[in-house]
Design an enzyme around this catalytic site. Structure first.
Site, mmCIF file in Angstrom:
data_model
loop_
_atom_site.group_PDB
_atom_site.id
_atom_site.type_symbol
_atom_site.label_atom_id
_atom_site.label_comp_id
_atom_site.label_asym_id
_atom_site.label_seq_id
_atom_site.Cartn_x
_atom_site.Cartn_y
_atom_site.Cartn_z
ATOM 1 N N GLU A 192 10.859 -46.276 10.958
ATOM 2 C CA GLU A 192 10.894 -47.584 11.615
ATOM 3 C C GLU A 192 9.810 -47.768 12.672
ATOM 4 O O GLU A 192 9.357 -48.886 12.917
ATOM 5 C CB GLU A 192 12.274 -47.812 12.246
ATOM 6 N N ARG B 48 25.293 -58.806 7.933
ATOM 7 C CA ARG B 48 25.574 -58.368 6.564
ATOM 8 C C ARG B 48 26.640 -59.234 5.896
ATOM 9 O O ARG B 48 26.540 -59.574 4.730
ATOM 10 C CB ARG B 48 26.065 -56.917 6.617
ATOM 11 N N PHE C 276 17.957 -50.166 14.199
ATOM 12 C CA PHE C 276 16.704 -49.419 14.110
ATOM 13 C C PHE C 276 15.536 -50.253 14.629
ATOM 14 O O PHE C 276 14.642 -49.741 15.302
ATOM 15 C CB PHE C 276 16.441 -48.973 12.669
ATOM 16 N N ARG D 277 21.626 -62.906 6.330
ATOM 17 C CA ARG D 277 20.460 -62.160 5.801
ATOM 18 C C ARG D 277 19.866 -62.874 4.585
ATOM 19 O O ARG D 277 18.680 -62.749 4.301
ATOM 20 C CB ARG D 277 20.852 -60.715 5.472
ATOM 21 N N HIS E 235 22.270 -56.541 9.602
ATOM 22 C CA HIS E 235 23.418 -55.690 9.916
ATOM 23 C C HIS E 235 23.638 -55.564 11.423
ATOM 24 O O HIS E 235 23.978 -54.491 11.932
ATOM 25 C CB HIS E 235 23.273 -54.314 9.265
ATOM 26 N N SER F 110 19.599 -53.970 1.100
ATOM 27 C CA SER F 110 20.563 -54.375 2.127
ATOM 28 C C SER F 110 20.056 -55.547 2.953
ATOM 29 O O SER F 110 20.799 -56.465 3.255
ATOM 30 C CB SER F 110 20.859 -53.205 3.058
ATOM 31 N N ASP G 289 30.595 -48.806 7.837
ATOM 32 C CA ASP G 289 29.548 -47.832 8.183
ATOM 33 C C ASP G 289 29.773 -47.236 9.576
ATOM 34 O O ASP G 289 29.252 -46.170 9.892
ATOM 35 C CB ASP G 289 28.159 -48.486 8.134
#
Lengths: 269, 312
Positions: free
Chosen positions: B55, B164, B80, B7, B106, B34, B114
């Protein structure tokens, strides 16, 4: 155009819609006819465009979020000279640039492909945002259906347009009060529409959607408004202009047969 | 080995391009810390748009911005971007062939604690079936940076799957990155491991383990899931006659499926797949989850041995 001319033009567009749907054998007359006067005023009096150069960067943008009403958009574009009128009769046929729902890859004059409801207002908001970044005076217009307001994405877009104070954006709600399965309030009540837009920071104007004077005044007010997007909530009649289609939900997505096409055209003479 | 999250390769590229190209705009949906898109926001606040937790509108606004000549990069979590807003991706963006770029962070099981709701294991299947869309799955920081730069250079929609967790840096700033070209990471003649994303590092480790047993494994990095480098896959099938695919994704519909389609059509050879086996993820430490779901080097080694046995 003067109002008398707009009325004549709208009549031609209604005739085009009936002819093309009759030839196609399928499609959506109800919402196309309810939006015809709003669309005629917009395309013939308001939008800055160059039909011979559809991609002219200075053009105002129009997004048909209720994409099933493609016939009224195609008729407006053809009447303005974007493509030959004869081509209207190819609607929904294999190889035609007139897809069942508008496809920007197939037809110049269509800014973005639509057909799945609820998506167009976000795109219009994005264009308005881009125009602001460029400090351009391009204005963006988006036509949505009243049933379409049941889609959650509409309100995501409404929230963002209010947040960014996009006064270059105008959303026109074709409030014909019917959707496929019946009356809006019976299927899933979206009223009060005006209060909802207001709550998201929009200016709202309520008009009779078949009264050209009111339509033109509303567009003029929207163009003058600062710091707020404008929603024009236009009360319309589904199937307007064809007696047997008026205010009847069964004409949402059904083409007239040969006999009824002739009858409708006679009424629209 | 140095480790860095993909990322950050994404945001570094955005900042680099943002300085010279005024058309680069970045959007996020309340995850800018994030996804790391906030690093772009700090430099170019006037070209950054936080659309909030919405989104579908994120992709719609990006579509609109692209229609004014901007090159929008829409950032959010991969689940998403590819899942919740899939139809916006399909109908608004891909059908219209708009110049929208999507950074899905992610992705994969390495998202860790998560849990399943946030561990995207379906994006390859969801994105590679869309006409007009290019899909990049960078294996490391530099590849993520180059994929992002390449996305801006290309016309049309691009989806970049990012992660991530810090992952080993396997390539260099000089390694070439060409859309549609797989990258040969290691030569070998006995079996080919075709991997993408974080599984490239595991595959290279596996190749070292196999070497100890005198098995020479070829390792190919498919950073471009679509368009797919069919040539390098067919050549591997022909020359090594045994293939293992490895991905941080469901085994159905992802890289393994894509490679199988090419192999079966052109040069059928035994093939084994490493991936999440038709189950949802779960909470846990990232490394722990890699072991739990059998996505480690030793799992690739076992698959290689199995496929070698089938090869006969």
């Amino acid at each position: 155009m003067e109002i008398a001319q707009l009325k004549d033009q709208a009549k031609k567009i209604r005739q085009d819609i009936i002819k093309m749907l009759g030839a196609a054998g399928s499609g959506h007359p109800g919402g196309s006819l309810s939006a015809t006067d709003l669309m005629t005023a917009l395309f013939f009096n308001i939008l800055r465009q160059q039909p011979q150069a559809p991609r002219w960067p200075g053009r105002d943008r129009f997004i048909l979020s209720k994409g099933h009403c493609a016939p009224v958009l195609y008729a407006c574009l053809a009447e303005l000279g974007y493509f030959p009128l004869e081509q209207l009769l190819t609607l929904r046929k294999l190889g035609s640039c007139l897809q069942g729902h508008p496809s920007c890859q197939d037809l110049a004059g269509v800014e973005v492909s639509t057909g799945s409801l609820g998506m167009g207002l976000s795109v219009a908001t994005g264009i308005a945002l881009g125009a602001k970044l460029d400090q351009s005076d391009v204005r963006v217009y988006c036509l949505v259906g009243d049933g379409e307001l049941q889609e959650g994405q509409i309100w995501e877009a409404a929230m963002s347009a209010g947040h960014y104070r996009l006064d270059n954006l105008c959303c026109i709600v074709d409030n014909n009060d019917l959707q496929i399965d019946g009356r809006i309030k019976d299927v899933m009540n979206v009223y009060p529409i005006v209060d909802k837009f207001k709550a998201f920071g929009w200016q709202t104007i309520e008009i009779e959607g078949h009264d050209f004077k009111q339509i033109l005044e509303a567009y003029a007010t929207a163009a003058k408004t600062k710091e707020k997007p404008t929603a024009i909530i236009a009360r319309t009649v589904k199937g307007k202009g064809v007696s047997f289609m008026e205010d009847r939900e069964e004409w949402h997505g059904k083409a007239p047969n040969k006999e009824l096409t002739a009858q409708a055209l006679k009424e629209l003479e | 080995m140095e480790k860095k999250a993909t990322r950050y390769g994404y945001s570094e590229a955005l900042i680099e391009m943002g300085a010279t190209n005024k058309n680069i705009v970045v959007l996020d949906a309340d995850l800018s810390r994030s996804t790391s898109s906030e690093l772009f926001k700090k430099k170019f606040p006037e070209r950054f748009f936080n659309v909030g937790i919405a989104e579908q509108n994120l992709l719609g606004l990006a579509a609109g911005l692209s229609l004014t000549g901007k090159i929008p990069f829409a950032s959010t979590y991969s689940i998403f971007a590819s899942g919740r807003a899939w139809e916006q991706l399909r109908t608004t963006i891909c059908y219209s062939n708009l110049n929208v770029k999507i950074g899905g962070s992610h992705g994969g099981i390495l998202t860790g604690p998560d849990g399943a709701s946030h561990q995207a294991l379906e994006e390859f299947a969801l994105t590679r079936i869309l006409p007009n869309l290019t899909v990049f799955v960078p294996c490391d920081f530099f590849e993520a940076k180059k994929a992002t730069l390449a996305a801006a250079e290309m016309k049309g929609p691009v989806y970049i799957r990012l992660g991530r967790e810090p992952v080993p840096v396997l390539t260099t700033p000089e390694t070439k990155f060409i859309s549609g070209e797989g990258l040969l990471m290691k030569e070998g003649q006995d079996v080919t491991i075709i991997a993408c994303g974080s599984l490239v590092a595991e595959s290279l480790q596996a190749a070292l383990l196999l070497e100890k047993e005198n098995i020479k494994a070829r390792v190919i990095n498919i950073h471009s899931l679509k368009p797919l480098d069919e040539k390098i896959i067919i050549q591997a099938a022909r020359e090594t006659k045994a293939i293992v695919t490895a991905e941080e994704h469901q085994i159905y519909g992802g890289l393994g499926s894509a490679v199988s389609e090419v192999v079966v059509k052109n040069y059928p050879v035994p093939l084994e797949m490493i991936g999440v086996n038709d189950t949802f993820g779960t909470s846990g430490a990232p490394e722990e989850l890699m072991r739990f779901f059998h996505l480690k080097d030793i799992d690739i080694v076992a698959a290689a041995k199995k496929v070698l046995a089938r090869k006969g």
